[in-house]
Motif scaffolding. Structure first.
Motif, PDB file in Angstrom:
ATOM      1  N   VAL B 270       0.952  -1.219  -0.087  1.00 41.59           N
ATOM      2  CA  VAL B 270      -0.080   0.087  -0.166  1.00 41.59           C
ATOM      3  C   VAL B 270       0.925   1.245   0.026  1.00 41.59           C
ATOM      4  N   PRO B 271       0.946   2.107  -0.966  1.00 39.95           N
ATOM      5  CA  PRO B 271       1.653   3.194  -0.921  1.00 39.95           C
ATOM      6  C   PRO B 271       1.381   4.195   0.225  1.00 39.95           C
ATOM      7  N   SER B 272       2.379   5.130   0.707  1.00 42.01           N
ATOM      8  CA  SER B 272       1.992   5.888   1.682  1.00 42.01           C
ATOM      9  C   SER B 272       1.094   7.119   1.213  1.00 42.01           C
ATOM     10  N   SER B 273       0.589   7.726   2.193  1.00 39.02           N
ATOM     11  CA  SER B 273      -0.245   8.820   1.870  1.00 39.02           C
ATOM     12  C   SER B 273       0.538  10.086   1.347  1.00 39.02           C
ATOM     13  N   GLN B 274       1.824   9.993   1.863  1.00 37.18           N
ATOM     14  CA  GLN B 274       2.805  10.980   1.275  1.00 37.18           C
ATOM     15  C   GLN B 274       3.086  10.872  -0.256  1.00 37.18           C
ATOM     16  N   ASN B 275       3.082   9.712  -0.777  1.00 35.51           N
ATOM     17  CA  ASN B 275       3.378   9.855  -2.431  1.00 35.51           C
ATOM     18  C   ASN B 275       2.397   8.721  -2.836  1.00 35.51           C
ATOM     19  N   LEU B 276       1.215   9.315  -3.024  1.00 36.87           N
ATOM     20  CA  LEU B 276       0.168   8.098  -3.754  1.00 36.87           C
ATOM     21  C   LEU B 276       0.648   8.350  -5.289  1.00 36.87           C
ATOM     22  N   PRO B 277       0.227   7.287  -6.013  1.00 36.83           N
ATOM     23  CA  PRO B 277       0.283   7.124  -7.395  1.00 36.83           C
ATOM     24  C   PRO B 277      -0.658   8.142  -8.072  1.00 36.83           C
ATOM     25  N   LYS B 278      -0.127   8.517  -9.189  1.00 38.70           N
ATOM     26  CA  LYS B 278      -1.040   9.466 -10.042  1.00 38.70           C
ATOM     27  C   LYS B 278      -1.873   8.530 -10.818  1.00 38.70           C
ATOM     28  N   GLY B 279      -3.117   9.084 -11.060  1.00 37.55           N
ATOM     29  CA  GLY B 279      -4.406   8.198 -11.515  1.00 37.55           C
ATOM     30  C   GLY B 279      -4.809   7.430 -10.399  1.00 37.55           C
ATOM     31  N   CYS B 280      -5.303   6.120 -10.982  1.00 37.72           N
ATOM     32  CA  CYS B 280      -5.924   5.459  -9.926  1.00 37.72           C
ATOM     33  C   CYS B 280      -4.952   4.722  -8.898  1.00 37.72           C
ATOM     34  N   ARG B 281      -5.506   4.873  -7.753  1.00 39.56           N
ATOM     35  CA  ARG B 281      -4.389   4.654  -6.666  1.00 39.56           C
ATOM     36  C   ARG B 281      -3.826   3.112  -6.660  1.00 39.56           C
ATOM     37  N   PHE B 282      -4.682   2.510  -7.115  1.00 37.27           N
ATOM     38  CA  PHE B 282      -4.334   0.832  -7.232  1.00 37.27           C
ATOM     39  C   PHE B 282      -3.567   0.421  -8.643  1.00 37.27           C
ATOM     40  N   HIS B 283      -3.552   1.520  -9.471  1.00 35.90           N
ATOM     41  CA  HIS B 283      -2.965   0.979 -10.818  1.00 35.90           C
ATOM     42  C   HIS B 283      -1.651   0.141 -10.629  1.00 35.90           C
ATOM     43  N   PRO B 284      -0.601   0.516  -9.721  1.00 36.13           N
ATOM     44  CA  PRO B 284       0.589  -0.060  -9.761  1.00 36.13           C
ATOM     45  C   PRO B 284       0.467  -1.617  -9.360  1.00 36.13           C
ATOM     46  N   ARG B 285      -0.473  -1.767  -8.543  1.00 36.21           N
ATOM     47  CA  ARG B 285      -0.595  -3.410  -8.146  1.00 36.21           C
ATOM     48  C   ARG B 285      -1.840  -4.097  -8.807  1.00 36.21           C
ATOM     49  N   CYS B 286      -2.464  -3.392  -9.984  1.00 39.53           N
ATOM     50  CA  CYS B 286      -3.563  -3.933 -10.651  1.00 39.53           C
ATOM     51  C   CYS B 286      -3.017  -4.905 -11.633  1.00 39.53           C
ATOM     52  N   ASP B 287      -3.997  -6.033 -11.876  1.00 39.29           N
ATOM     53  CA  ASP B 287      -3.705  -6.945 -12.919  1.00 39.29           C
ATOM     54  C   ASP B 287      -4.347  -6.683 -14.201  1.00 39.29           C
ATOM     55  N   SER B 288      -5.176  -5.610 -14.138  1.00 37.02           N
ATOM     56  CA  SER B 288      -5.850  -5.380 -15.454  1.00 37.02           C
ATOM     57  C   SER B 288      -5.768  -3.752 -15.801  1.00 37.02           C
ATOM     58  N   VAL B 289      -4.510  -3.201 -15.889  1.00 39.88           N
ATOM     59  CA  VAL B 289      -4.624  -1.849 -16.042  1.00 39.88           C
ATOM     60  C   VAL B 289      -4.812  -1.289 -17.453  1.00 39.88           C
ATOM     61  N   LEU B 290      -5.521  -0.257 -17.231  1.00 33.81           N
ATOM     62  CA  LEU B 290      -5.973   0.549 -18.769  1.00 33.81           C
ATOM     63  C   LEU B 290      -5.060   1.686 -18.933  1.00 33.81           C
ATOM     64  N   ASP B 291      -4.820   2.099 -19.993  1.00 32.48           N
ATOM     65  CA  ASP B 291      -4.011   3.330 -20.058  1.00 32.48           C
ATOM     66  C   ASP B 291      -4.546   4.482 -19.412  1.00 32.48           C
ATOM     67  N   ASN B 292      -5.916   4.552 -19.315  1.00 32.06           N
ATOM     68  CA  ASN B 292      -6.687   5.681 -18.702  1.00 32.06           C
ATOM     69  C   ASN B 292      -6.378   5.646 -16.981  1.00 32.06           C
ATOM     70  N   CYS B 293      -5.990   4.613 -16.678  1.00 35.28           N
ATOM     71  CA  CYS B 293      -5.679   4.314 -14.898  1.00 35.28           C
ATOM     72  C   CYS B 293      -4.904   5.191 -14.598  1.00 35.28           C
ATOM     73  N   ARG B 294      -3.533   5.192 -15.510  1.00 37.25           N
ATOM     74  CA  ARG B 294      -2.194   5.941 -15.025  1.00 37.25           C
ATOM     75  C   ARG B 294      -2.604   7.492 -15.151  1.00 37.25           C
ATOM     76  N   LEU B 295      -3.632   8.031 -15.783  1.00 38.15           N
ATOM     77  CA  LEU B 295      -3.829   9.309 -16.097  1.00 38.15           C
ATOM     78  C   LEU B 295      -4.891   9.876 -15.147  1.00 38.15           C
ATOM     79  N   ARG B 296      -5.955   9.352 -14.877  1.00 38.89           N
ATOM     80  CA  ARG B 296      -7.085   9.693 -14.180  1.00 38.89           C
ATOM     81  C   ARG B 296      -7.500   8.900 -12.923  1.00 38.89           C
ATOM     82  N   GLU B 297      -8.250   9.687 -11.878  1.00 44.07           N
ATOM     83  CA  GLU B 297      -8.864   8.696 -10.977  1.00 44.07           C
ATOM     84  C   GLU B 297     -10.252   8.538 -11.260  1.00 44.07           C
ATOM     85  N   PRO B 298     -10.452   6.960 -11.362  1.00 38.89           N
ATOM     86  CA  PRO B 298     -11.823   6.637 -11.829  1.00 38.89           C
ATOM     87  C   PRO B 298     -12.920   7.165 -10.938  1.00 38.89           C
TER      88      PRO B 298
END
Lengths: 284, 318, 309
Positions: B270-298
């Motif tokens: 789980v990323p710390s609240s100081q450095n949350l990933p951009k886009g969907c917060r789960f995308h670095p660990r997700c097994d079905s990432v779409l391009d959109n997930c890295r850009l915007r929060e769903p």
């Protein structure tokens, strides 16, 4: 866990502004003491009875005492005595305490019990009485004061080191060293002491403040550095007879005692806080 | 709804440990709050209890409506009357949750004296009654014991009795069984479930154990990094998990008869609240990432009683 | 609890023997001959020998120790060589003054220290916290005798509110009590503050808030109550300081007391009196520590159970 790298150790000590300022003030005080002959406006022992007990003025910023000596100069020279006596006595106490504590803690058993019960005897008497007792045995003077203060604080450092060593001894890295065939002396010097020493040194720093107070008190009883060598305690001792007509003679040394103790406390607190932060970072 | 949390955002200085939390619980209902540690479950509990200021935080946005009253607008004095009275908290560690120098009975008394206005004698008889209902053996005797003289399971029963002493409508149980032995865990959960069913309490059960959720809850909110990522009735959520994180959590439940080596974990941390990933917060660990997930929060999409915040289900399509 | 107390008292017996031995020996390390003080007027060698024999100073140290210890255990501390009065009487007379000063100073530093620490902890990191802690830091960093002298200057000489020195009237106690008490207050305040801040972080305090207990009830009835446990320990360890450690203040205010008695005895090489004072102080410290442990057990059920198990 590795032994602390001294350079990194210092780097972690990013102090709070207050403790940094206190550190600088302490440094200034020490420099004043070291360069006393050059910075003080008058020699400490030149008497001039025609200007005895004069209030602070442009010529004598802190006034003059009952022999007409310049109080400012005597305060600066007094810093030499007071600071050096406290530093030397605490260093001696620290050295002795760390060695006794380390042996008692490492060896355990009857050595531990015997050593600690002897050291603990000093707990039974208030510091000031213990110091007065020791000075009574050895005779007044700076050397006796140093020994008296060193003995008064011995138990504290011994206890602390012993506790540290006992805690560390149980940790796995000592087991690891033992199983790799390291000798007991090697373990003590290279593994245990470096890890145990940091908190002991911080406590020693804080104790230096108390040592300055104790030195001043012994001086006040006339047991410290003997005249004409000025010490803060001694100045207040002779000044107390002139309390009502020349209060500045005792006020200034007292302020300097208080200031140095405050600076030491604030500086030490800053380091304690930094160490605590470091310890917390390590556990996370 | 007994309690509904709407679009809640809280802040600790610049950090925002909770963003856009929506959930609700009805009387006689159990809402499960599930997620890894650091996902904001306890923060949600603290927000509802109005105890954020104690920890140095504050509510930045959103509403917490309890029985028609917006709790974000009331003052500390009125909040205090609710706390321990109409809303009660059960904490994680029964070993440290009780005052070690006060007799346990007195600690339970305190709540009923404060909130029901009972005198000492009435409070004591209520406490003993409650302790009996919590199945604490010989409550008369246990009343005068100190916490360290009781086992962990008994202490947690004391904590529950303490929570019930003010006669609450809503109970928040923050990992009530984590610190207990497995055998005791089931008893405590059972006890809580009975309370809800018999007395019509609303219960928010915070846990990281999907198994407990499956067995006890009516509805469940899955939290990740301070957001609710999926929310819905428990049966449908387990039958048809929509968010990849929910799916991953469910696959982490060990089951009898599983082939060795098939139990999966979730890769990464789980990323710390100081450095949350951009886009969907789960995308670095997700097994079905779409391009959109890295850009915007769903955004959260709600469709026939269940919601999910995932681009895989944008607009309800698969 | 009673059994525990008795066990702890019995454990002090060997300590007593060690301490009494050391006290006895230390005195003989003090240079100078007490007999010189008695025969200053130029007495004959015969008189000198008679005095030596009377005080048993001609026997071996071991013999002297055993006979001294025997008398001490039966309650006889001997007779002061220079002051020519029973040591026990001298100690008893001075103890009253020490206890009055120490007791009031203790009460002052405990009450003011706990109050200051509790207020500082409740307003942590606000100006009132910094202010209180700054003032109490000041109290522990100035030399006691200096503080005493300044107070004499201000309150006794300038304002004339209280007597300058002596111990004849209760008002003469005010300045000494303040002087000693201000030093002790700093320590108590710091310990109280830290202990309260640490207790406030505990889970059970969180749960007290969750129970809806008013904030000040939590601070005083629960958090402060816990913080008092270490404060009691600290105070009980300072019992020696209370009885004998006020020597500086006694000196400044020209008050009698145990500390002053001991210093006078030391300077006069009055062996029996020095031994008596030291032994009395050591016993007081031992009992003080014991009292502290018992109080702690009374305040904390966990320790009570551990102690009586």
């Amino acid at each position: 866990m590795k032994g602390p790298n001294p350079r990194k150790f210092l780097l972690v000590l990013t102090p709070t502004p207050l403790s940094a300022l206190s550190g600088i003030a302490l440094l200034v005080l020490i420099l004043l003491a070291v360069f006393a002959p050059w910075v003080s406006p008058y020699p400490y022992d030149v008497q001039n009875l025609s200007i005895a007990n004069q209030a602070p003025s442009a010529l004598h910023w802190f006034g003059t005492d009952d022999f007409g000596r310049d109080v400012l100069s005597r305060v600066i020279f007094g810093a030499r005595t007071s600071l050096s006596v406290s530093l030397i006595s605490i260093s001696l106490s620290l050295f002795g305490g760390v060695i006794i504590g380390a042996f008692c803690g490492y060896l355990g058993g009857w050595v531990d019990r015997l050593g600690m019960s002897i050291v603990d005897l000093t707990w039974f008497f208030p510091e000031i009485l213990l110091a007065l007792l020791i000075v009574a045995i050895l005779g007044p003077g700076s050397e006796s004061t140093i020994i008296a203060i060193a003995i008064a604080y011995l138990a504290q450092f011994t206890r602390l080191t012993r506790t540290q060593i006992i805690t560390l001894k149980r940790q796995t890295f000592v087991e690891a060293s033992l199983s790799m065939g390291a000798g007991p002396l090697h373990i003590m010097m290279r593994r245990l002491l470096p890890n145990a020493i940091a908190p002991v040194i911080v406590v020693a720093m804080l104790s230096t403040g108390n040592a300055i107070l104790l030195e001043a008190t012994l001086g006040f009883f006339g047991m410290g550095a003997q005249p004409p060598i000025p010490s803060w305690g001694g100045m207040m001792s002779t000044g107390s007879s002139q309390l009502f007509n020349a209060p500045w003679v005792i006020v200034w040394p007292g302020i300097f005692v208080a200031l140095s103790v405050i600076f030491i406390n604030l500086f030490g607190d800053g380091i304690l806080r930094a160490l605590d932060v470091k310890a917390r970072m390590r556990t996370q | 709804m007994l309690l509904s949390v709407e679009d809640l955002k809280i802040g600790f200085g610049l950090l925002e440990p909770l963003v856009g939390v929506d959930l609700g619980v009805d009387a006689g209902e159990i809402l499960g709050l599930v997620g890894e540690s650091g996902s904001g479950k306890s923060m949600t509990a603290m927000s509802i209890m109005g105890m954020l200021p104690l920890m140095g935080g504050r509510i930045k946005q959103g509403r917490i409506v309890f029985d028609g009253l917006d709790l974000t607008t009331i003052n500390e004095g009125s909040y205090r009357k609710l706390r321990g009275g109409r809303i009660a908290l059960i904490t994680q560690n029964p070993m440290t949750s009780l005052d070690p120098v006060v007799r346990v009975g007195r600690q339970i008394d305190q709540a009923s004296q404060l909130h029901l206005g009972l005198d000492r004698k009435e409070a004591k008889s209520r406490t003993i009654d409650l302790m009996d209902r919590m199945r604490i053996p010989s409550p008369q005797h246990a009343y005068d014991l100190f916490p360290h003289q009781l086992s962990g399971g008994l202490r947690q029963r004391i904590v529950i009795a303490m929570a019930l002493a003010g006669d609450p409508d809503l109970l928040i149980a923050d990992e009530p069984t984590t610190a207990l032995d497995v055998t005791v865990q089931a008893q405590i959960i059972q006890l809580l479930v009975e309370l809800v069913r018999d007395r019509g309490l609303g219960l928010i059960l915070i846990t990281h154990d999907m198994g407990v959720i499956a067995q006890t809850c009516d509805r469940v909110a899955v939290m990740y990094c301070g957001r609710v990522v999926e929310y819905g009735p428990v049966a449908r959520l387990f039958d048809d998990p929509r968010h990849p994180y929910t799916r991953a959590l469910i696959s982490c439940i060990p089951q009898l008869g599983m082939a060795p080596g098939t139990l999966t974990g979730i890769p990464g941390m789980v990323p710390s609240s100081q450095n949350l990933p951009k886009g969907c917060r789960f995308h670095p660990r997700c097994d079905s990432v779409l391009d959109n997930c890295r850009l915007r929060e769903p955004p959260m999409k709600t469709e026939d009683g269940r919601s999910v915040a995932c681009f895989l289900h944008e607009g309800g399509q698969r | 609890m009673l059994g525990y107390t008795i066990r702890r008292l019995l454990a002090l017996v060997p300590v007593f023997f060690v301490v009494s031995g050391v006290v006895f020996l230390v005195v003989h390390l003090v240079p100078g001959d007490p007999v010189d003080h008695l025969i200053r007027t130029g007495s004959s060698p015969d008189q000198r020998a008679e005095i030596i024999a009377r005080y048993g100073l001609d026997r071996s140290l071991i013999e002297q120790y055993i006979s001294w210890l025997g008398r001490v255990i039966s309650g006889d501390l001997g007779t002061a060589i220079v002051m020519r009065r029973p040591v026990a009487t001298l100690i008893w007379d001075n103890l009253g003054y020490s206890l009055a000063l120490g007791g009031w100073a203790l009460a002052f530093s405990a009450l003011a220290g706990v109050a200051a620490g509790a207020i500082a902890a409740s307003f942590r990191e606000r100006w009132i916290d910094h202010g209180l802690m700054g003032v109490s830091l000041l109290g522990s960093t100035v030399p006691t005798f200096w503080l005493g002298l300044l107070m004499i200057m201000l309150f006794a000489v300038q304002l004339g509110w209280v007597p300058v020195s002596g111990a004849r009237h209760w008002t003469s106690l005010i300045l000494p009590v303040l002087t000693v008490g201000l030093g002790g207050m700093a320590l108590v305040a710091r310990v109280t503050r830290i202990a309260m801040i640490e207790t406030a972080r505990e889970d059970f305090v969180m749960l007290l808030h969750a129970k809806g207990v008013p904030r000040w009830t939590i601070q005083i009835r629960h958090v402060l109550r816990h913080a008092l446990i270490p404060v009691v320990t600290i105070l009980s360890l300072r019992i020696g300081l209370i009885i004998g450690g006020s020597v500086t203040v006694e000196y400044v205010f020209a008050r009698p007391g145990l500390g002053s008695l001991l210093i006078r005895a030391l300077s006069q090489r009055d062996y029996p009196l020095v031994q008596g004072c030291l032994l009395f102080l050591a016993m007081a410290v031992m009992l003080g520590t014991l009292l502290g442990d018992l109080l702690q057990a009374a305040m904390d059920p966990r320790q009570r159970d551990e102690a009586t198990r």
